[in-house]
Design a protein around this motif. Structure first.
Motif, mmCIF file in Angstrom:
data_model
loop_
_atom_site.group_PDB
_atom_site.id
_atom_site.type_symbol
_atom_site.label_atom_id
_atom_site.label_comp_id
_atom_site.label_asym_id
_atom_site.label_seq_id
_atom_site.Cartn_x
_atom_site.Cartn_y
_atom_site.Cartn_z
ATOM 1 N N LEU A 74 -0.234 -101.908 -97.897
ATOM 2 C CA LEU A 74 0.027 -101.188 -99.138
ATOM 3 C C LEU A 74 0.731 -99.860 -98.879
ATOM 4 O O LEU A 74 1.665 -99.503 -99.600
ATOM 5 N N LEU A 75 0.280 -99.115 -97.857
ATOM 6 C CA LEU A 75 0.796 -97.758 -97.671
ATOM 7 C C LEU A 75 1.171 -97.415 -96.231
ATOM 8 O O LEU A 75 2.071 -96.601 -96.021
ATOM 9 N N VAL A 76 0.510 -97.976 -95.262
ATOM 10 C CA VAL A 76 0.696 -97.554 -93.877
ATOM 11 C C VAL A 76 1.718 -98.437 -93.164
ATOM 12 O O VAL A 76 2.061 -99.515 -93.658
ATOM 13 N N VAL A 270 -14.511 -97.275 -96.135
ATOM 14 C CA VAL A 270 -13.400 -97.402 -95.190
ATOM 15 C C VAL A 270 -12.649 -96.086 -95.113
ATOM 16 O O VAL A 270 -12.251 -95.523 -96.148
ATOM 17 N N ASP A 271 -12.426 -95.608 -93.910
ATOM 18 C CA ASP A 271 -11.725 -94.342 -93.701
ATOM 19 C C ASP A 271 -10.226 -94.535 -93.958
ATOM 20 O O ASP A 271 -9.564 -95.319 -93.274
ATOM 21 N N THR A 272 -9.693 -93.840 -94.952
ATOM 22 C CA THR A 272 -8.259 -93.886 -95.265
ATOM 23 C C THR A 272 -7.625 -92.511 -95.091
ATOM 24 O O THR A 272 -6.582 -92.219 -95.677
ATOM 25 N N SER A 273 -8.220 -91.669 -94.260
ATOM 26 C CA SER A 273 -7.826 -90.265 -94.163
ATOM 27 C C SER A 273 -6.489 -90.046 -93.478
ATOM 28 O O SER A 273 -5.865 -89.003 -93.655
ATOM 29 N N GLY A 274 -6.056 -90.999 -92.673
ATOM 30 C CA GLY A 274 -4.850 -90.791 -91.877
ATOM 31 C C GLY A 274 -5.124 -90.111 -90.551
ATOM 32 O O GLY A 274 -4.217 -89.917 -89.747
ATOM 33 N N GLY A 275 -6.366 -89.757 -90.289
ATOM 34 C CA GLY A 275 -6.749 -89.112 -89.044
ATOM 35 C C GLY A 275 -7.122 -90.113 -87.977
ATOM 36 O O GLY A 275 -6.882 -91.320 -88.106
ATOM 37 N N PRO A 276 -7.718 -89.641 -86.880
ATOM 38 C CA PRO A 276 -8.011 -90.525 -85.753
ATOM 39 C C PRO A 276 -9.040 -91.611 -86.056
ATOM 40 O O PRO A 276 -9.130 -92.589 -85.314
ATOM 41 N N SER A 277 -9.787 -91.467 -87.125
ATOM 42 C CA SER A 277 -10.772 -92.493 -87.492
ATOM 43 C C SER A 277 -10.293 -93.399 -88.618
ATOM 44 O O SER A 277 -11.077 -94.188 -89.165
ATOM 45 N N THR A 278 -9.018 -93.325 -88.964
ATOM 46 C CA THR A 278 -8.474 -94.197 -90.007
ATOM 47 C C THR A 278 -8.781 -95.662 -89.699
ATOM 48 O O THR A 278 -8.613 -96.113 -88.562
ATOM 49 N N GLY A 279 -9.219 -96.390 -90.693
ATOM 50 C CA GLY A 279 -9.530 -97.800 -90.525
ATOM 51 C C GLY A 279 -10.966 -98.071 -90.123
ATOM 52 O O GLY A 279 -11.393 -99.231 -90.121
ATOM 53 N N ARG A 280 -11.713 -97.039 -89.808
ATOM 54 C CA ARG A 280 -13.111 -97.255 -89.449
ATOM 55 C C ARG A 280 -13.898 -97.696 -90.674
ATOM 56 O O ARG A 280 -13.743 -97.133 -91.766
ATOM 57 N N THR A 281 -14.728 -98.695 -90.509
ATOM 58 C CA THR A 281 -15.658 -99.088 -91.560
ATOM 59 C C THR A 281 -16.969 -98.332 -91.303
ATOM 60 O O THR A 281 -17.725 -98.668 -90.399
ATOM 61 N N ASN A 282 -17.179 -97.302 -92.087
ATOM 62 C CA ASN A 282 -18.385 -96.492 -91.951
ATOM 63 C C ASN A 282 -19.547 -97.230 -92.601
ATOM 64 O O ASN A 282 -19.624 -97.339 -93.826
ATOM 65 N N CYS A 283 -20.441 -97.737 -91.772
ATOM 66 C CA CYS A 283 -21.530 -98.595 -92.229
ATOM 67 C C CYS A 283 -22.842 -97.813 -92.206
ATOM 68 O O CYS A 283 -23.278 -97.345 -91.145
ATOM 69 N N ASP A 284 -23.457 -97.699 -93.353
ATOM 70 C CA ASP A 284 -24.665 -96.885 -93.498
ATOM 71 C C ASP A 284 -25.893 -97.722 -93.135
ATOM 72 O O ASP A 284 -26.672 -98.132 -94.001
ATOM 73 N N VAL A 285 -26.056 -97.956 -91.828
ATOM 74 C CA VAL A 285 -27.113 -98.836 -91.339
ATOM 75 C C VAL A 285 -28.486 -98.320 -91.739
ATOM 76 O O VAL A 285 -29.388 -99.093 -92.104
ATOM 77 N N TRP A 286 -28.686 -97.007 -91.712
ATOM 78 C CA TRP A 286 -30.008 -96.422 -91.937
ATOM 79 C C TRP A 286 -30.151 -95.837 -93.342
ATOM 80 O O TRP A 286 -31.101 -95.099 -93.603
#
Length: 317
Positions: A74-76, A270-286
């Motif tokens: 879509l954008l990247v 999902v991290d869409t920030s454009g920074g080094p963690s872009t694409g990370r799925t932040n999963c709230d396990v706890w």
């Protein structure tokens, strides 16, 4: 509403060795009714992923319609993974040439029509970037509450495989992934934390190859063994593993034999920030965020049970 005995599914992917095995597993399983195969960019470009889908279906004489979709995110900028899957996307064994072409309809439009035709029944099984699914949801918001479930191979609870933070499918189009996770559709996620439990070791490949040695058997076992052996090369070089993980077929296996998997409900962003963690799925396990869960995330895999299922089903083709 009467739901069919066989669950209607659309296989959306970027074949890809493990995508091809997923197509074969789904077609060998009476629990699933494959309405169509849709393709996207990803492991290789759209033209090659579409050809690879047609090639895989040709191998088993399946006439399932194929619909080509998004050729870019879509954008990247677009990514690809020839370093893993080879220039064709299905390097390794000799494969048949397709004798037909993809349908004229765009993949997202096919999804929209299929879901509208069978409201509440259709499950989407994307095993690549989520661009086609996101496009369908944006073009036709009315289908969002009509989708039974999205079972996606992508993301990770822990580390990435393309960047330190991000898994390849999520990184290919993080904005599309965020659209899907925030849509309200029931989502089940098979991330690397689960798929890396299902490594195709030589001991697991051998029974698959043996399928083709039976009297009157097809070449499917030999072809799949060749695909898995080529796929293993990258994983031996990068990780030192004795084989490659079969990521994508876990999505079909989950619908066929859910007892093989353990999942946990959690909030995924999902991290869409454009920074080094872009694409990370932040999963709230706890459950630290306080957000209500928006996904079931695969946490455990009975790998031996999965390979027993896969081998048995491939033997039917």
């Amino acid at each position: 509403m009467t739901v069919s005995a066989a669950r209607p599914v659309i296989l959306d992917g970027d074949p890809g060795h493990d995508d091809a095995v997923n197509i074969l597993l789904a077609h060998a399983s009476p629990e699933l009714e494959v309405l169509g195969v849709t393709t996207t960019f990803g492991n290789v470009g759209l033209e090659r992923t579409t050809r690879n889908a047609l090639t895989t279906l040709e191998l088993v004489g399946a006439g399932t319609p194929v619909y080509a979709g998004a050729d870019r995110p879509l954008l990247v900028p677009r990514l690809s993974a020839e370093s893993v899957h080879g220039q064709s996307g299905l390097d390794g064994p000799l494969l048949p040439s397709p004798t037909r072409q993809a349908e004229d309809l765009h993949a997202a439009l096919f999804m929209i029509a299929a879901v509208r035709a069978r409201p509440g029944e259709v499950t989407l099984l994307p095993t690549g970037p989520l661009t086609n699914v996101a496009l369908a949801f944006r073009l036709a918001p009315d289908i969002v509450p009509l989708v039974r479930e999205v079972v996606w191979m992508g993301g990770s609870v822990d580390v990435g495989n393309w960047t330190p933070a991000a898994e390849f499918n999520a990184l290919c189009d993080p904005h599309a992934a965020q659209i899907v996770f925030s849509s309200g559709v029931p989502v089940t996620m098979f991330g690397l934390n689960a798929t890396h439990q299902a490594v195709a070791t030589p001991e697991r490949i051998a029974p698959i190859r043996a399928l083709s040695r039976r009297e009157g058997a097809s070449a499917v076992g030999e072809v799949v063994a060749g695909l898995l052996e080529f796929f293993a090369e990258h994983h031996r070089d990068r990780y030192g593993w004795n084989g490659g993980p079969l990521h994508d077929p876990l999505t079909s296996a989950y619908l066929i034999a859910p007892h093989l998997f353990g999942t946990q409900a959690m909030w995924v962003d999902v991290d869409t920030s454009g920074g080094p963690s872009t694409g990370r799925t932040n999963c709230d396990v706890w459950n630290l965020s306080g957000h209500a869960p928006n996904a079931n995330v695969a946490m455990t895999v009975d790998a031996d049970g999965f390979y027993a299922l896969l081998t048995e089903r491939l033997g039917r083709l």
